[in-house]
Design a protein around this motif. Structure first.
Motif, short mmCIF file in Angstrom:
data_model
loop_
_atom_site.label_atom_id
_atom_site.label_comp_id
_atom_site.label_asym_id
_atom_site.label_seq_id
_atom_site.Cartn_x
_atom_site.Cartn_y
_atom_site.Cartn_z
N TYR A 200 0.51 -1.47 -5.15
CA TYR A 200 -0.49 -2.28 -4.47
C TYR A 200 -1.71 -2.48 -5.36
O TYR A 200 -1.98 -1.69 -6.27
N LYS B 216 0.18 -6.46 -2.09
CA LYS B 216 1.33 -6.21 -2.94
C LYS B 216 1.90 -7.55 -3.39
O LYS B 216 2.50 -8.27 -2.59
N ASP C 47 -5.86 -3.04 -5.07
CA ASP C 47 -7.02 -2.99 -4.18
C ASP C 47 -7.75 -4.33 -4.23
O ASP C 47 -7.83 -4.98 -5.29
N ILE C 48 -8.27 -4.75 -3.11
CA ILE C 48 -8.99 -6.02 -3.04
C ILE C 48 -10.38 -5.79 -2.47
O ILE C 48 -10.61 -4.88 -1.67
N ASP C 49 -11.31 -6.62 -2.90
CA ASP C 49 -12.69 -6.58 -2.40
C ASP C 49 -13.06 -7.99 -1.96
O ASP C 49 -13.65 -8.77 -2.70
N SER D 231 -11.81 -12.20 -5.22
CA SER D 231 -12.43 -10.88 -5.40
C SER D 231 -13.95 -11.00 -5.56
O SER D 231 -14.45 -11.79 -6.36
N ARG E 98 -5.53 -1.95 4.91
CA ARG E 98 -5.62 -1.09 3.73
C ARG E 98 -6.54 -1.64 2.66
O ARG E 98 -6.85 -0.95 1.70
N ARG E 99 -6.95 -2.89 2.82
CA ARG E 99 -7.72 -3.58 1.78
C ARG E 99 -6.97 -3.49 0.45
O ARG E 99 -7.55 -3.21 -0.61
N ALA E 100 -5.67 -3.74 0.53
CA ALA E 100 -4.82 -3.74 -0.66
C ALA E 100 -3.67 -4.71 -0.42
O ALA E 100 -3.24 -4.92 0.72
#
Length: 469
Positions: A277, A270, A279-281, A240, A266-268
């Motif tokens: 889900y 699971k 969220d990821i950066d 991240s 989706r930039r997410a």
């Protein structure tokens, strides 16, 4: 005391960054830029008859939307064939198409294509011509990018692309033969990006068992499966704010590909065993030595995932294509292994470098590094005479006259450890070369556990040999 800025006190006010940038661009614009003639493709027959395309770079012909020459012929594969420049000639290469590629009635897998000859793909017939139009090729003025070194035209073209893409968050797909330095290229992109202060996380998709890879990538909750005694964050969460590098992406199991596609879209992610889900950066960089277009044609790799990964494709040249970089690469390897001054002078001698240039280097920079480390360990000051095998086979005995000299002033354990290290480095280097860098095959041939082999490689700094110095 001189001013902290390092400039002459009488030289006037310091220049702004924009002025320096303008000056740099002005100087760069005055440098000669290589040019290439554009290639004209005309469709003579088939559903797309009458259409034409003009391309300056390598061209891919197929029905996939990312193809350079996009056709609608249903008898043409998604990635049917490609035409690339090989010096002054055009090389046509079939990409594992369903119906084959025919050059003047002869089916070819790879052949030089004389301009004007007819090419048949399914129901489509086309002709390729080299035009008189010349297109400048972007090259960098730098001879270093991140951890990468190179002064050859091939590497300066790569640097030009990486310089533009590094400041963005675009997904990058690094392509190239084994040992061309894909991991170092990925780390260099990270280092030159706005995410440089964030983590750089590497996941080798070919080294992790398929049943564990999903948890490695996305994490899992406690109790998600047998043995999951605690919650574990995956590589995407660990990266991240930084970059995740998916090495050997071509080895990703088919059942995991939709999940990775969803993460990219989706930039997410699971985690295993969780309902929702996260969220990821992260910035995603992937690499493979496989031709993913052929994998798509063979239905082993999803076309939509390839499209997501190949936002920017960067082809790293083989060592054969950048022999002008041998001196700088050898010098970087010597710096990395902290070679002694006397050994450095022998390795960097013109005669030794000329000998290196005669080799084919199928293992690329990995093989070069192993050859240099072998020369430093055994000090023969010349390579084996066979161009394709600069390192002796693993079965070859270590000759006594090339072993480390016996120094009776040193303690027994210290001298023994040096001899053991010399043998291990030579053996592991030859083992990697014999199996093209394939860790799984090398471990099996050596009769040792793959994890133990990884530890041995790390101990001797050979794991870095997968990449460029």
């Amino acid at each position: 005391m001189p001013p902290m800025s390092g400039r002459d006190p009488g030289s006037g006010p310091p220049r702004r960054g924009i002025d320096l940038l303008t000056e740099t661009l002005t100087v760069a614009s005055r440098l000669p830029r290589p040019v290439v003639a554009t290639v004209h493709v005309e469709v003579l027959a088939g559903p797309d008859a009458g259409r034409s395309f003009e391309v300056a770079d390598r061209l891919v012909i197929g029905t996939h939307e990312s193809s350079t020459v996009l056709l609608t012929d249903r008898t043409v594969s998604r990635f049917h064939c490609e035409i690339v420049r090989d010096d002054e000639r055009l090389l046509i290469r079939d990409l594992g198409s369903r119906n084959g590629t025919f050059l003047e009635g002869v089916q070819v897998r790879e052949a030089y294509c004389t301009p004007g000859l007819g090419i048949v793909l399914g129901e489509t017939r086309l002709v390729v011509q080299v035009t008189n139009h010349e297109t400048p090729v972007d090259t960098s003025t730098r001879d270093r990018f991140g951890f990468m070194n190179g002064r050859s035209a091939a590497m300066r073209q790569v640097f030009a692309t990486l310089e533009r893409v590094a400041p963005t968050d675009a997904t990058v797909l690094l392509l190239g033969e084994t040992g061309t330095g894909k991991e170092v290229a990925a780390e260099s992109i990270h280092r030159e990006s706005t995410r440089a202060r964030g983590p750089f996380v590497v996941v080798d998709c070919g080294a992790i068992p398929s049943e564990l890879l999903e948890s490695e990538l996305f994490g899992h909750d406690r109790g998600a499966f047998t043995g999951a005694i605690r919650t574990r964050e995956g590589a995407f969460v660990a990266a991240s704010g930084g970059t995740i590098f998916l090495d050997e992406i071509g080895e990703l199991p088919k059942d995991l590909q939709p999940k990775l596609l969803r993460a990219l879209s989706r930039r997410a992610i699971k985690p295993v065993g969780r309902e929702g889900y996260i969220d990821i950066d992260v910035r995603v960089i992937a690499a493979t030595n496989r031709d993913l277009r052929q994998e798509v044609n063979a239905d082993r790799f999803r076309g939509d995932l390839y499209y997501r990964l190949a936002v920017v494709e960067v082809q790293l040249p083989s060592l054969r294509q950048r022999l002008d970089d041998l001196p700088v690469l050898v010098e970087a390897i010597l710096d990395d292994v902290r070679a002694r001054p006397g050994d450095r002078s022998r390795i960097l001698a013109a005669a030794f470098l000329d000998h290196l240039r005669q080799h084919a280097w199928p293992g690329n920079i990995r093989e070069l590094r192993n050859a240099i480390e072998r020369a430093l360990a055994l000090r023969p000051w010349e390579l084996a005479p066979v161009p394709e095998a600069p390192i002796e086979p693993a079965s070859a005995p270590v000759r006594g006259d090339l072993a480390p000299a016996v120094d009776l002033t040193r303690p027994f354990k210290e001298a023994r450890d040096e001899w053991t290290g010399t043998f291990e480095r030579a053996y592991l280097g030859a083992l990697l070369d014999a199996h093209g860098g394939n860790i799984r095959a090398a471990a099996k041939a050596a009769g040792i556990d793959r994890v133990h082999l990884y530890r041995l490689l790390a101990r001797h700094g050979l794991r870095r040999a997968d990449t460029e110095s």
